[in-house]
Motif scaffolding. Sequence first.
Motif, short mmCIF file in Angstrom:
data_model
loop_
_atom_site.label_atom_id
_atom_site.label_comp_id
_atom_site.label_asym_id
_atom_site.label_seq_id
_atom_site.Cartn_x
_atom_site.Cartn_y
_atom_site.Cartn_z
N PHE A 25 0.83 -1.21 0.00
CA PHE A 25 0.00 0.00 0.00
C PHE A 25 0.86 1.27 0.00
N GLY A 26 2.02 1.19 0.64
CA GLY A 26 2.93 2.34 0.72
C GLY A 26 3.38 2.82 -0.65
N THR A 27 3.58 1.89 -1.57
CA THR A 27 4.10 2.29 -2.90
C THR A 27 2.98 2.37 -3.95
N LEU A 28 1.75 2.12 -3.49
CA LEU A 28 0.63 2.08 -4.43
C LEU A 28 0.41 3.40 -5.19
N PRO A 29 0.46 4.57 -4.52
CA PRO A 29 0.22 5.82 -5.25
C PRO A 29 1.17 5.97 -6.45
N ARG A 30 2.44 5.69 -6.22
CA ARG A 30 3.43 5.83 -7.30
C ARG A 30 3.10 4.85 -8.44
N LEU A 57 -5.12 7.17 0.23
CA LEU A 57 -4.66 6.93 -1.14
C LEU A 57 -4.89 8.18 -2.00
N LEU A 58 -6.10 8.77 -1.86
CA LEU A 58 -6.42 9.98 -2.64
C LEU A 58 -5.43 11.10 -2.31
N LYS A 59 -5.21 11.30 -1.01
CA LYS A 59 -4.31 12.37 -0.57
C LYS A 59 -2.91 12.20 -1.16
N ARG A 60 -2.43 10.95 -1.12
CA ARG A 60 -1.07 10.71 -1.62
C ARG A 60 -0.98 10.86 -3.14
N LEU A 61 -2.06 10.45 -3.82
CA LEU A 61 -2.07 10.61 -5.29
C LEU A 61 -2.05 12.09 -5.66
N ILE A 126 -12.97 1.23 -20.26
CA ILE A 126 -11.72 1.94 -19.97
C ILE A 126 -10.88 1.06 -19.03
N ARG A 127 -9.63 1.47 -18.81
CA ARG A 127 -8.71 0.64 -18.02
C ARG A 127 -9.15 0.57 -16.55
N PHE A 128 -8.78 -0.55 -15.96
CA PHE A 128 -9.27 -0.87 -14.62
C PHE A 128 -8.17 -1.57 -13.83
N VAL A 129 -7.97 -1.13 -12.58
CA VAL A 129 -6.99 -1.78 -11.70
C VAL A 129 -7.72 -2.31 -10.48
N GLN A 130 -7.38 -3.50 -10.06
CA GLN A 130 -7.99 -4.08 -8.86
C GLN A 130 -7.04 -3.94 -7.67
N VAL A 131 -7.55 -3.35 -6.59
CA VAL A 131 -6.80 -3.34 -5.32
C VAL A 131 -7.72 -3.98 -4.28
N GLY A 159 -23.27 -8.65 -16.51
CA GLY A 159 -21.83 -8.46 -16.36
C GLY A 159 -21.06 -8.70 -17.63
N ALA A 160 -19.77 -8.73 -17.47
CA ALA A 160 -18.88 -8.86 -18.63
C ALA A 160 -17.58 -9.50 -18.19
N PHE A 161 -16.76 -9.86 -19.18
CA PHE A 161 -15.39 -10.21 -18.90
C PHE A 161 -14.58 -8.96 -19.21
N HIS A 162 -14.00 -8.35 -18.22
CA HIS A 162 -13.19 -7.14 -18.43
C HIS A 162 -11.96 -7.28 -17.54
N GLN A 163 -10.86 -7.67 -18.16
CA GLN A 163 -9.65 -7.96 -17.38
C GLN A 163 -9.04 -6.66 -16.85
N PRO A 164 -8.53 -6.70 -15.61
CA PRO A 164 -7.83 -5.52 -15.11
C PRO A 164 -6.49 -5.37 -15.83
N VAL A 165 -5.90 -4.16 -15.75
CA VAL A 165 -4.56 -4.00 -16.33
C VAL A 165 -3.50 -4.37 -15.29
N ALA A 166 -3.88 -4.39 -14.02
CA ALA A 166 -2.96 -4.82 -12.96
C ALA A 166 -3.77 -5.12 -11.71
N VAL A 167 -3.22 -5.99 -10.85
CA VAL A 167 -3.85 -6.28 -9.56
C VAL A 167 -2.77 -6.10 -8.50
N PHE A 168 -3.10 -5.32 -7.45
CA PHE A 168 -2.14 -5.10 -6.36
C PHE A 168 -2.73 -5.63 -5.05
N ILE A 169 -2.03 -6.59 -4.46
CA ILE A 169 -2.54 -7.24 -3.25
C ILE A 169 -1.61 -6.98 -2.07
#
Length: 364
Positions: A25-30, A57-61, A126-131, A159-169
């Motif tokens: 989570f610490g490096t997520l904004p970057r 997250l919003l504040k850091r972004l 549009i592009r989508f990221v999963q956190v 629904g749909a099949f819409h793959q994320p561009v990245a997943v951060f866990i």
Amino acid sequence: MPQIQIRLAPLRDRSYTVTIRSGLFGTLPRRLAHIAGGGRIFIVTDRHVAPRYGRVLLKRLLHLGTDAILLTVPAGERSKSSAMALSLQSRLLRGRVKRDSLVVGLGGGVIGDLAGYVASTVLRGIRFVQVPTSLLAQVDSSVGGKVGIDHPAGKNLLGAFHQPVAVFIDPRFLRTLPAVEFANGLAEVVKIAAALDAEFFRSLELLGGRITRSNHRLLTRLITRAVGLKGAVVARDEFESGLRKSLNLGHTIGHALEASTGYRLKHGFGVAIGLMAETRLAVALGLTAPETAVRLENVLHLMHLPTNAPRKIDWKTLRSSLAMDKKGDARGTAFVLPRAIGECAIGVRVPPEFINCIDMFLYE
Ligand SMILES: NC(=O)c1ccc[n+]([C@@H]2O[C@H](COP(=O)([O-])OP(=O)(O)OC[C@H]3O[C@@H](n4cnc5c(N)ncnc54)[C@H](O)[C@@H]3O)[C@@H](O)[C@H]2O)c1
Ligand SMILES: [Zn+2]
């Protein structure tokens, strides 16, 4: 740091990476700013997750000079509705969403499914990221590209099949997850192991009670294994024409139980009881040995998960929902049933006489 590459055939440019690390989570904004590349970021989250992680997250972004907006919806399954999807779509359009915008789903499976659905529809996708922040979302729903909302006629019907561009866990998110939600996610871990990997199942038997919300080292290993297994299945069968169906183990009866309790039963708890009931059914059909049921029951108990259905069930709903399961066809409901721990049979047509006495398998 574990990184799992989901390589989707045949369009390899849609492949994406799942990054799993305690403290991520610490490096997520970057990382998000890098992916957005100047496009506006719409963070979608719920009211439980916003005060814990969303606002930070919003504040850091914003601090990084990134153009970002936080969109919060009420927590819970009821937000997976067409009304909420429309409200979010409107908020994106009012927020001057463009083709280079990025939607970030920060939350449990409800947020991932809803935010992903909205991302798949606005401007034709549009592009989508999963956190993912719940265990269920980290081990299951954030990987695989299934996004959607509920309809009054049933769950996940739109629904749909819409793959994320990245997943951060980040397993550290789980520190604040309620215990009941943690157990809810463990049911999907048991399912993945029971369906696909006997060795993984064996390690769950051995680890049992040591799997806690704060044991981040162990959780990182567990999540990595579960995501690796699911990712490999999705890469081979993105649109669920065969192999991916094995991930529905426990779900045919699980979904029917959720519906027949008016969705008071949590998804993971329905899956746990469904796994057990489907295994008892497989024993009765001579498909698996009684030992499979014994081992499954032990692991579910270790994870504080139920193995018998609640007494208050609407039997009519249960039977009709078993008959209507969307994974079936005109010939009736197709079950995924265990052959052994780590191995299952797909598309098993269960004779109606067994469905008629389904209660026999719901209770020990
Ligand atoms: N797309 C798929 O492939 C797939 C697979 C499985 C399940 N699902 C869907 O996932 C949904 C269930 O997901 P879920 O169990 O994560 O439910 P959820 O999103 O409602 O999250 C459960 C609860 O935990 C809270 N929460 C989440 N993370 C938290 C954290 N870190 N700290 C404190 N609270 C936190 C949420 O606010 C919510 O109250 C269902 O709608 C189901 O249909 C989808
Ligand atoms: Zn599930």
